[in-house]
Design a protein around this motif. Sequence first.
Motif, mmCIF file in Angstrom:
data_model
loop_
_atom_site.group_PDB
_atom_site.id
_atom_site.type_symbol
_atom_site.label_atom_id
_atom_site.label_comp_id
_atom_site.label_asym_id
_atom_site.label_seq_id
_atom_site.Cartn_x
_atom_site.Cartn_y
_atom_site.Cartn_z
ATOM 1 N N GLN A 157 0.793 -1.263 -0.003
ATOM 2 C CA GLN A 157 0.207 -0.020 -0.011
ATOM 3 C C GLN A 157 0.861 1.306 -0.018
ATOM 4 O O GLN A 157 0.560 2.137 0.613
ATOM 5 C CB GLN A 157 -1.040 -0.066 1.252
ATOM 6 C CG GLN A 157 -1.894 -1.226 1.171
ATOM 7 C CD GLN A 157 -2.846 -1.042 2.207
ATOM 8 O OE1 GLN A 157 -3.365 0.028 2.945
ATOM 9 N NE2 GLN A 157 -3.343 -2.287 2.972
ATOM 10 N N ARG A 160 -1.096 4.516 -1.040
ATOM 11 C CA ARG A 160 -2.048 5.067 -0.197
ATOM 12 C C ARG A 160 -1.296 5.771 0.988
ATOM 13 O O ARG A 160 -1.697 6.804 1.513
ATOM 14 C CB ARG A 160 -3.162 4.272 0.236
ATOM 15 C CG ARG A 160 -4.309 4.270 -0.499
ATOM 16 C CD ARG A 160 -5.247 3.240 0.013
ATOM 17 N NE ARG A 160 -6.083 2.789 -1.004
ATOM 18 C CZ ARG A 160 -7.165 2.024 -0.597
ATOM 19 N NH1 ARG A 160 -7.564 1.637 0.642
ATOM 20 N NH2 ARG A 160 -8.003 1.634 -1.712
ATOM 21 N N HIS A 161 -0.339 4.966 1.504
ATOM 22 C CA HIS A 161 0.362 5.106 2.485
ATOM 23 C C HIS A 161 1.786 4.990 2.558
ATOM 24 O O HIS A 161 2.388 4.021 2.905
ATOM 25 C CB HIS A 161 0.059 3.934 3.563
ATOM 26 C CG HIS A 161 -1.633 3.912 4.206
ATOM 27 N ND1 HIS A 161 -2.263 5.090 4.397
ATOM 28 C CD2 HIS A 161 -2.344 3.110 3.701
ATOM 29 C CE1 HIS A 161 -3.610 4.811 4.404
ATOM 30 N NE2 HIS A 161 -3.621 3.485 3.928
ATOM 31 N N GLU A 165 5.443 7.940 6.143
ATOM 32 C CA GLU A 165 4.420 8.519 7.047
ATOM 33 C C GLU A 165 4.137 7.330 8.095
ATOM 34 O O GLU A 165 3.056 7.475 8.944
ATOM 35 C CB GLU A 165 3.192 8.765 6.338
ATOM 36 C CG GLU A 165 3.356 9.815 5.429
ATOM 37 C CD GLU A 165 2.240 10.286 4.408
ATOM 38 O OE1 GLU A 165 1.288 9.188 4.763
ATOM 39 O OE2 GLU A 165 2.322 11.070 3.711
ATOM 40 N N ARG A 166 4.752 6.053 7.991
ATOM 41 C CA ARG A 166 4.324 4.978 8.770
ATOM 42 C C ARG A 166 5.603 4.832 9.876
ATOM 43 O O ARG A 166 6.557 3.916 9.391
ATOM 44 C CB ARG A 166 4.324 3.628 7.930
ATOM 45 C CG ARG A 166 2.831 3.916 6.992
ATOM 46 C CD ARG A 166 2.870 3.161 5.532
ATOM 47 N NE ARG A 166 2.790 1.740 5.853
ATOM 48 C CZ ARG A 166 2.723 0.960 4.871
ATOM 49 N NH1 ARG A 166 2.862 1.297 3.676
ATOM 50 N NH2 ARG A 166 2.445 -0.588 5.065
#
Length: 191
Positions: A157, A160-161, A165-166
Amino acid sequence: MRVVGLVGSPRRGRNTATLVQKVLDGAKSQGAEVKLLYLMGISPCLACDLCKEKRSCVQDDAMQPIYALLDEAQGIVIGSPIYFDHISAQTKTFFDRLYRYIGPNMEHRFHPGVRAVIVLTWEALNPQAYEGVADWLQERLRYYLGIETVERLLAAQTGRHPVGEREDLLQRAFQAGVKLAHACREVPTAN
Ligand SMILES: Cc1cc2nc3c(=O)[nH]c(=O)nc-3n(C[C@H](O)[C@H](O)[C@H](O)COP(=O)(O)O)c2cc1C
């Protein structure tokens, strides 16, 4: 202790490179000397077989400085985006050029005890979608080159992600680097 990070995406600083860099950061926190490289400008293997005899590759291209780094590395981080359900062409071309590390009787010419972390990133939603590609890569490293994988980071993913940012994933990447450095500590240097 040296750890080399190899990025098989042409996109500098994006998903694959971000995770590979985080793994290197983790290794560096444990005292490793680290270097990140993009797998660009590498020509395909010519299948001349001269490396079997000479133990080096006749092609004078971007792979030569990578060979020099690999010959001194105790740890490697291999990062690839998934392109059409497999590792990127850049990563595969790099792999083919590792043919010089396989002797005529399939003996390993990579110096012994090198450890690896595998990083794969892709856009599809299924977080298990490319476990099979990671299995394939891990087994090729072990069988052909004698390199054991200590950790795999698989990031789905990324559209989308984006991985930057994770925080959980970035933390896991850092910890993978710490683990890699510990696993490498006992590895003898080449020659
Ligand atoms: C040529 C090409 C083929 C791709 N094929 C796939 C695919 O088969 N499955 C998938 O989930 N994502 C696919 N993607 C998306 C990338 O794997 C994804 O965006 C990846 O995280 C990019 O990594 P990067 O940001 O480090 O370049 C493809 C992207 C490109 C450019």
